[in-house]
Design a protein around this motif. Structure first.
Motif, PDB file in Angstrom:
ATOM      1  N   GLN A 101      -0.979  -2.626  -0.344  1.00  6.71           N
ATOM      2  CA  GLN A 101      -2.308  -2.862  -0.885  1.00  6.71           C
ATOM      3  C   GLN A 101      -3.386  -2.226  -0.007  1.00  6.71           C
ATOM      4  OE1 GLN A 101      -1.740  -3.872  -4.377  1.00  6.71           O
ATOM      5  NE2 GLN A 101      -3.826  -4.235  -3.693  1.00  6.71           N
ATOM      6  N   ARG A 102      -3.236  -2.326   1.291  1.00  5.35           N
ATOM      7  CA  ARG A 102      -4.194  -1.680   2.189  1.00  5.35           C
ATOM      8  C   ARG A 102      -4.203  -0.171   1.982  1.00  5.35           C
ATOM      9  NH1 ARG A 102      -6.248  -4.238   6.843  1.00  5.35           N
ATOM     10  NH2 ARG A 102      -5.635  -6.422   7.076  1.00  5.35           N
ATOM     11  N   ILE A 103      -3.028   0.407   1.808  1.00  8.29           N
ATOM     12  CA  ILE A 103      -2.940   1.849   1.575  1.00  8.29           C
ATOM     13  C   ILE A 103      -3.664   2.217   0.295  1.00  8.29           C
ATOM     14  CG2 ILE A 103      -1.340   3.722   1.003  1.00  8.29           C
ATOM     15  CD1 ILE A 103       0.672   2.362   2.943  1.00  8.29           C
ATOM     16  N   ALA A 104      -3.415   1.467  -0.774  1.00  5.25           N
ATOM     17  CA  ALA A 104      -4.059   1.765  -2.053  1.00  5.25           C
ATOM     18  C   ALA A 104      -5.572   1.631  -1.958  1.00  5.25           C
ATOM     19  CB  ALA A 104      -3.507   0.841  -3.141  1.00  5.25           C
ATOM     20  N   VAL A 105      -6.049   0.593  -1.277  1.00  3.63           N
ATOM     21  CA  VAL A 105      -7.490   0.417  -1.111  1.00  3.63           C
ATOM     22  C   VAL A 105      -8.087   1.594  -0.355  1.00  3.63           C
ATOM     23  CG1 VAL A 105      -9.250  -0.959   0.079  1.00  3.63           C
ATOM     24  CG2 VAL A 105      -7.511  -2.090  -1.317  1.00  3.63           C
ATOM     25  N   ASN A 106      -7.441   2.013   0.716  1.00  7.59           N
ATOM     26  CA  ASN A 106      -7.949   3.150   1.479  1.00  7.59           C
ATOM     27  C   ASN A 106      -7.976   4.420   0.650  1.00  7.59           C
ATOM     28  OD1 ASN A 106      -8.300   1.534   3.719  1.00  7.59           O
ATOM     29  ND2 ASN A 106      -6.473   2.242   4.796  1.00  7.59           N
ATOM     30  N   GLU A 107      -6.914   4.652  -0.113  1.00  5.67           N
ATOM     31  CA  GLU A 107      -6.868   5.858  -0.953  1.00  5.67           C
ATOM     32  C   GLU A 107      -8.053   5.915  -1.906  1.00  5.67           C
ATOM     33  OE1 GLU A 107      -2.139   6.867  -1.561  1.00  5.67           O
ATOM     34  OE2 GLU A 107      -3.044   5.287  -2.787  1.00  5.67           O
ATOM     35  N   TRP A 108      -8.292   4.811  -2.602  1.00  8.61           N
ATOM     36  CA  TRP A 108      -9.329   4.822  -3.629  1.00  8.61           C
ATOM     37  C   TRP A 108     -10.728   4.705  -3.032  1.00  8.61           C
ATOM     38  CZ3 TRP A 108      -8.622   6.646  -8.281  1.00  8.61           C
ATOM     39  CH2 TRP A 108      -7.310   6.786  -8.717  1.00  8.61           C
ATOM     40  N   LEU A 109     -10.836   4.116  -1.859  1.00  4.53           N
ATOM     41  CA  LEU A 109     -12.123   4.147  -1.161  1.00  4.53           C
ATOM     42  C   LEU A 109     -12.481   5.592  -0.797  1.00  4.53           C
ATOM     43  CD1 LEU A 109     -14.532   2.797   0.311  1.00  4.53           C
ATOM     44  CD2 LEU A 109     -13.033   2.549   2.298  1.00  4.53           C
ATOM     45  N   PHE A 110     -11.520   6.320  -0.249  1.00  4.21           N
ATOM     46  CA  PHE A 110     -11.797   7.705   0.135  1.00  4.21           C
ATOM     47  C   PHE A 110     -11.948   8.601  -1.087  1.00  4.21           C
ATOM     48  CE2 PHE A 110     -10.611   6.026   4.190  1.00  4.21           C
ATOM     49  CZ  PHE A 110     -11.310   6.799   5.106  1.00  4.21           C
ATOM     50  N   TRP A 111     -11.276   8.274  -2.182  1.00  5.43           N
ATOM     51  CA  TRP A 111     -11.486   9.001  -3.441  1.00  5.43           C
ATOM     52  C   TRP A 111     -12.944   8.891  -3.873  1.00  5.43           C
ATOM     53  CZ3 TRP A 111     -12.961   6.860  -8.210  1.00  5.43           C
ATOM     54  CH2 TRP A 111     -12.867   7.710  -9.323  1.00  5.43           C
ATOM     55  N   GLN A 112     -13.495   7.706  -3.757  1.00  3.02           N
ATOM     56  CA  GLN A 112     -14.909   7.547  -4.109  1.00  3.02           C
ATOM     57  C   GLN A 112     -15.811   8.317  -3.155  1.00  3.02           C
ATOM     58  OE1 GLN A 112     -17.666   5.767  -2.384  1.00  3.02           O
ATOM     59  NE2 GLN A 112     -18.841   6.747  -3.997  1.00  3.02           N
ATOM     60  N   MET A 113     -15.541   8.205  -1.872  1.00  4.37           N
ATOM     61  CA  MET A 113     -16.393   8.853  -0.881  1.00  4.37           C
ATOM     62  C   MET A 113     -16.364  10.369  -1.004  1.00  4.37           C
ATOM     63  SD  MET A 113     -17.908   6.482   0.893  1.00  4.37           S
ATOM     64  CE  MET A 113     -18.509   7.458   2.272  1.00  4.37           C
ATOM     65  N   ALA A 114     -15.185  10.918  -1.288  1.00  7.16           N
ATOM     66  CA  ALA A 114     -15.031  12.371  -1.326  1.00  7.16           C
ATOM     67  C   ALA A 114     -15.290  12.974  -2.700  1.00  7.16           C
ATOM     68  CB  ALA A 114     -13.614  12.751  -0.875  1.00  7.16           C
ATOM     69  N   GLY A 115     -15.152  12.162  -3.760  1.00 10.23           N
ATOM     70  CA  GLY A 115     -15.228  12.715  -5.097  1.00 10.23           C
ATOM     71  C   GLY A 115     -16.272  12.074  -5.980  1.00 10.23           C
ATOM     72  N   LEU A 116     -16.045  10.835  -6.375  1.00  9.99           N
ATOM     73  CA  LEU A 116     -16.916  10.207  -7.367  1.00  9.99           C
ATOM     74  C   LEU A 116     -18.374  10.180  -6.916  1.00  9.99           C
ATOM     75  CD1 LEU A 116     -17.078   8.674 -10.084  1.00  9.99           C
ATOM     76  CD2 LEU A 116     -16.816   6.560  -8.771  1.00  9.99           C
ATOM     77  N   GLY A 117     -18.631   9.801  -5.670  1.00  9.00           N
ATOM     78  CA  GLY A 117     -20.006   9.734  -5.190  1.00  9.00           C
ATOM     79  C   GLY A 117     -20.685  11.096  -5.119  1.00  9.00           C
ATOM     80  N   PRO A 118     -20.110  12.041  -4.365  1.00  8.82           N
ATOM     81  CA  PRO A 118     -20.757  13.347  -4.254  1.00  8.82           C
ATOM     82  C   PRO A 118     -20.902  14.090  -5.590  1.00  8.82           C
ATOM     83  CG  PRO A 118     -19.181  13.055  -2.483  1.00  8.82           C
ATOM     84  CD  PRO A 118     -18.988  11.899  -3.416  1.00  8.82           C
ATOM     85  N   MET A 119     -19.876  14.044  -6.420  1.00 10.42           N
ATOM     86  CA  MET A 119     -19.954  14.788  -7.677  1.00 10.42           C
ATOM     87  C   MET A 119     -20.933  14.141  -8.655  1.00 10.42           C
ATOM     88  SD  MET A 119     -18.110  17.454  -7.252  1.00 10.42           S
ATOM     89  CE  MET A 119     -18.713  17.384  -5.563  1.00 10.42           C
ATOM     90  N   THR A 120     -20.940  12.812  -8.720  1.00 11.71           N
ATOM     91  CA  THR A 120     -21.912  12.140  -9.578  1.00 11.71           C
ATOM     92  C   THR A 120     -23.321  12.356  -9.042  1.00 11.71           C
ATOM     93  OG1 THR A 120     -20.255  10.471 -10.139  1.00 11.71           O
ATOM     94  CG2 THR A 120     -22.528   9.942 -10.646  1.00 11.71           C
ATOM     95  N   GLY A 121     -23.449  12.395  -7.715  1.00 15.65           N
ATOM     96  CA  GLY A 121     -24.750  12.688  -7.128  1.00 15.65           C
ATOM     97  C   GLY A 121     -25.267  14.057  -7.505  1.00 15.65           C
TER      98      GLY A 121
END
Length: 239
Positions: A101-121
């Motif tokens: 679960q920790r691994i999955a949380v880290n993966e999707w946290l970094f997915w947001q930081m590297a992808g969803l946030g910057p691209m939506t911005g």
């Protein structure tokens, strides 16, 4: 006590979502990014990238000096580890389940930081704020934002929360970046799992408390930026 250096933006909302869910004591230190407060020397000592949010934990677990932190993802990880909460781990989970679960949380946290946030911005910048109508840029970032929403929609199939397990910092990181631009809305109905998940989080009392801070801190939240504010936010180069 946590000092939260905050302005009501998607990245700022991430941290208030956590603090309200966790019930931690915190004090908001407004950082008016439209007036350039993020460039003041005292703030740069905490957040050298002149971005918001940042925190100072005045009661760290080691009992030592206050700990300053910048970068919203790092702040969420720090607070989750400090409290042992919102790491997506179901109560009573065994060690292998907790690890995964920790691994999955880290993966999707970094997915947001590297992808969803910057691209939506970037989508928001070229559809809402850019002084020129650049068709290629608008289409490029619309497609990439929609691609990321498609990734998230697939991930949420059969899951209540992004990482599986319980509500986590991965959800807190992604939630504010779902369709944040009222002047350039995307058709979220095309992504029914995202729409359901987003609605569920919006209904949480802590989410409502966190977002209520927007108008308290910035009564002009949601109003168009002035030319001077755009210059400050988008016109900075190296100093």
């Amino acid at each position: 006590m946590i000092d939260l250096y905050y302005w009501p933006t998607p990245n700022g909302h991430k941290v208030t979502l956590f603090l309200e869910e966790a019930g931690l004591d915190y004090a908001i230190k407004p950082v008016d990014i439209g007036k350039g407060a993020q460039f003041e020397p005292d703030y740069l000592a905490i957040s050298p990238n002149n971005k918001m949010p940042a925190i100072v934990d005045r009661a760290p677990a080691d009992g030592g000096a206050p700990i300053p932190m910048f970068e919203s993802g790092a702040i969420l990880l720090y607070l989750a580890n400090k409290t042992g909460r919102f790491l997506g781990i179901p109560e009573g989970a065994d060690a292998p389940t907790a690890l995964r679960q920790r691994i999955a949380v880290n993966e999707w946290l970094f997915w947001q930081m590297a992808g969803l946030g910057p691209m939506t911005g970037q989508y928001g910048h070229f559809h809402v704020y850019a002084p020129e109508d650049i068709a290629y840029a608008k289409e490029r970032y619309r497609k990439e934002t929609e691609r990321l929403l498609g990734v998230l929609d697939k991930r949420l199939e059969g899951r209540a929360f992004i990482a599986g397990g319980d509500y986590s910092i991965a959800d807190m990181a992604a939630y504010p970046w779902i369709n944040p631009y009222t002047k350039a809305p995307l058709d979220i109905t095309r992504f029914p799992n995202v729409e359901r998940w987003h609605s569920d989080i919006a209904a949480r009392p802590a989410t409502q408390r966190a977002y209520a801070l927007s108008k308290q801190v910035n009564p002009d939240a949601g109003k168009p930026l002035s030319d001077e504010e755009k210059k400050i936010l988008f016109g900075q180069g190296a100093r």
